[in-house]
Motif scaffolding. Structure first.
Motif, PDB file in Angstrom:
ATOM      1  N   ARG A 204     -28.764  -9.819  12.909  1.00 31.52           N
ATOM      2  CA  ARG A 204     -29.035 -10.483  11.637  1.00 31.52           C
ATOM      3  C   ARG A 204     -27.775 -10.492  10.790  1.00 31.52           C
ATOM      4  O   ARG A 204     -27.091  -9.471  10.644  1.00 31.52           O
ATOM      5  CB  ARG A 204     -30.151  -9.774  10.856  1.00 31.52           C
ATOM      6  CG  ARG A 204     -31.542 -10.035  11.420  1.00 31.52           C
ATOM      7  CD  ARG A 204     -32.626  -9.469  10.516  1.00 31.52           C
ATOM      8  NE  ARG A 204     -32.868 -10.317   9.370  1.00 31.52           N
ATOM      9  CZ  ARG A 204     -32.695  -9.981   8.093  1.00 31.52           C
ATOM     10  NH1 ARG A 204     -32.257  -8.771   7.772  1.00 31.52           N
ATOM     11  NH2 ARG A 204     -32.949 -10.832   7.129  1.00 31.52           N
TER      12      ARG A 204
ATOM     13  N   ALA B 251     -26.753 -12.184   7.016  1.00 29.17           N
ATOM     14  CA  ALA B 251     -27.076 -12.978   5.834  1.00 29.17           C
ATOM     15  C   ALA B 251     -28.381 -13.759   6.011  1.00 29.17           C
ATOM     16  O   ALA B 251     -28.437 -14.961   5.715  1.00 29.17           O
ATOM     17  CB  ALA B 251     -25.922 -13.940   5.509  1.00 29.17           C
ATOM     18  N   GLY B 252     -29.396 -13.095   6.542  1.00 25.01           N
ATOM     19  CA  GLY B 252     -30.694 -13.738   6.667  1.00 25.01           C
ATOM     20  C   GLY B 252     -30.866 -14.608   7.900  1.00 25.01           C
ATOM     21  O   GLY B 252     -31.966 -15.074   8.183  1.00 25.01           O
ATOM     22  N   GLU B 253     -29.766 -14.842   8.630  1.00 18.22           N
ATOM     23  CA  GLU B 253     -29.869 -15.641   9.858  1.00 18.22           C
ATOM     24  C   GLU B 253     -30.130 -14.714  11.038  1.00 18.22           C
ATOM     25  O   GLU B 253     -29.502 -13.663  11.174  1.00 18.22           O
ATOM     26  CB  GLU B 253     -28.549 -16.394  10.131  1.00 18.22           C
ATOM     27  CG  GLU B 253     -28.292 -17.551   9.209  1.00 18.22           C
ATOM     28  CD  GLU B 253     -29.009 -18.839   9.620  1.00 18.22           C
ATOM     29  OE1 GLU B 253     -29.095 -19.146  10.810  1.00 18.22           O
ATOM     30  OE2 GLU B 253     -29.488 -19.532   8.707  1.00 18.22           O
ATOM     31  N   LEU B 254     -31.038 -15.140  11.910  1.00 17.20           N
ATOM     32  CA  LEU B 254     -31.401 -14.355  13.081  1.00 17.20           C
ATOM     33  C   LEU B 254     -30.745 -14.950  14.329  1.00 17.20           C
ATOM     34  O   LEU B 254     -30.712 -16.169  14.500  1.00 17.20           O
ATOM     35  CB  LEU B 254     -32.922 -14.373  13.233  1.00 17.20           C
ATOM     36  CG  LEU B 254     -33.543 -13.565  14.373  1.00 17.20           C
ATOM     37  CD1 LEU B 254     -33.239 -12.077  14.226  1.00 17.20           C
ATOM     38  CD2 LEU B 254     -35.053 -13.812  14.409  1.00 17.20           C
TER      39      LEU B 254
ATOM     40  N   HIS C 169     -38.841  -9.561   9.678  1.00 21.20           N
ATOM     41  CA  HIS C 169     -37.674 -10.447   9.765  1.00 21.20           C
ATOM     42  C   HIS C 169     -37.836 -11.521  10.840  1.00 21.20           C
ATOM     43  O   HIS C 169     -36.917 -12.302  11.065  1.00 21.20           O
ATOM     44  CB  HIS C 169     -36.416  -9.634  10.094  1.00 21.20           C
ATOM     45  CG  HIS C 169     -35.918  -8.774   8.967  1.00 21.20           C
ATOM     46  ND1 HIS C 169     -35.955  -9.181   7.651  1.00 21.20           N
ATOM     47  CD2 HIS C 169     -35.344  -7.544   8.962  1.00 21.20           C
ATOM     48  CE1 HIS C 169     -35.437  -8.228   6.892  1.00 21.20           C
ATOM     49  NE2 HIS C 169     -35.070  -7.227   7.652  1.00 21.20           N
TER      50      HIS C 169
ATOM     51  N   GLU D 217     -40.115  -3.652   9.712  1.00 25.30           N
ATOM     52  CA  GLU D 217     -39.059  -4.490   9.135  1.00 25.30           C
ATOM     53  C   GLU D 217     -38.616  -5.558  10.146  1.00 25.30           C
ATOM     54  O   GLU D 217     -38.425  -6.727   9.791  1.00 25.30           O
ATOM     55  CB  GLU D 217     -37.874  -3.569   8.798  1.00 25.30           C
ATOM     56  CG  GLU D 217     -36.875  -4.089   7.806  1.00 25.30           C
ATOM     57  CD  GLU D 217     -35.683  -3.110   7.673  1.00 25.30           C
ATOM     58  OE1 GLU D 217     -34.573  -3.602   7.451  1.00 25.30           O
ATOM     59  OE2 GLU D 217     -35.869  -1.869   7.827  1.00 25.30           O
TER      60      GLU D 217
END
Lengths: 197, 197
Positions: free
Chosen positions: A176, A178-181, A167, A163
């Motif tokens: 992480r 909301a999808g931001e790394l 990502h 995973e």
């Protein structure tokens, strides 16, 4: 429901140490929950052609990192002692953490494992060290360590690592939201601020 | 005498862009002088076995960097446009900068070169771009560009690059204060705070 940050960490990772010790307090101050996400960097580094820590492969980077980490810990008031062995194998500790991500003692366990390695020069690959940490947290170590050696625990850590790669993670610590790394102890505040909205 | 920070930069380096645009203002606010130190990363990367930017060699790192830089520029209010070519060759611009480290127009030149590459998608390897920047700063471009092609300018940049390696630099931007090394746009404040004492 509180906003959540996923905190992705590898026990061998040096900069994950200050992040692991800070993340819960900094999150709480912003009303953010922490989702603890242990994973393994080794397979991800292997994909990049690295069979060792980049801090060993690239000596100038390593020299800098050790001094930088010492400065960071001094500034944050964190105990620090350079481990006599680096990197140490965090596989067993990661299996314990992964199998117990939701346990109430998990955050303390994570902090104790990092402190053992980076402040007390103790080896988390040693089952006796893990047992003493678990017992210190009021847990009965034997069944937890036994379960961490089972197929289910192994498979769960492999899933988490897959995973992480999916990502786009390439190092630790990572966050992480909301999808931001966000990568690195340096980005802890930015990630939490994002989560807090 | 004011305390001084050495600011080591490479024109191709992405994270050097926000650092180069910020360093003089942040230094001035602390009463610190900036010693501008252009150097080349290419020979240092080559020593590490890299013939290209690590952001190209390690795609996950690259994907992250472009997004991270976009976020950083948004937060700092800096103009940003992803260059259509990366990395661009900063050799000629570095020779100009190195030969003119003490010139009053040097800080503006450095900022304009970075802005050309990272906000306007213009190529600083193009002499016409460098000439237009110099003329825009009120300088007569021809003799400056001519001198930058001479043996003295080439030798000086080589010396600076050797010096960078000898100081343990392995990336850009880097800052040096009283023998302490700080790496990355993230460390700009720590370096300046150290210099300010």
């Amino acid at each position: 429901m509180s906003p959540t940050v996923e905190f992705w960490f590898e026990f061998a990772s040096t900069y994950s140490y200050p992040a692991a010790l800070r993340v819960e307090d900094e999150a709480r101050a912003r009303g953010v929950e922490v989702a603890w996400r242990p994973f393994l960097l080794r397979p991800i580094f292997a994909e990049q052609g690295w069979q060792d820590s980049p801090f060993n492969l690239y000596p100038a980077k390593g020299v800098y990192m050790w001094r930088d980490l010492e400065r960071i810990c001094a500034r944050l008031g964190l105990p620090w002692r350079r481990p006599s062995v680096f990197p140490r194998n965090g596989l067993h500790a990661a299996r314990v953490a992964c199998a117990n991500e939701e346990a109430s003692w998990l955050p303390d366990f994570v902090r104790c494992v990092y402190t053992a390695n980076f402040a007390e020069d103790r080896d988390p690959a040693d089952s006796a060290v893990l047992a003493s940490i678990l017992e210190g947290l009021g847990q009965t170590a034997a069944p937890i360590l036994e379960a961490s050696r089972g197929d289910e625990a192994k498979a769960k850590l492999r899933r988490r690592t897959d995973e992480a790669a999916a990502h786009g993670l390439f190092g630790a610590p990572s966050f992480r939201v909301a999808g931001e790394l966000y990568w690195g102890n340096d980005r802890l505040e930015a990630a939490l601020d994002h989560a807090a909205g």
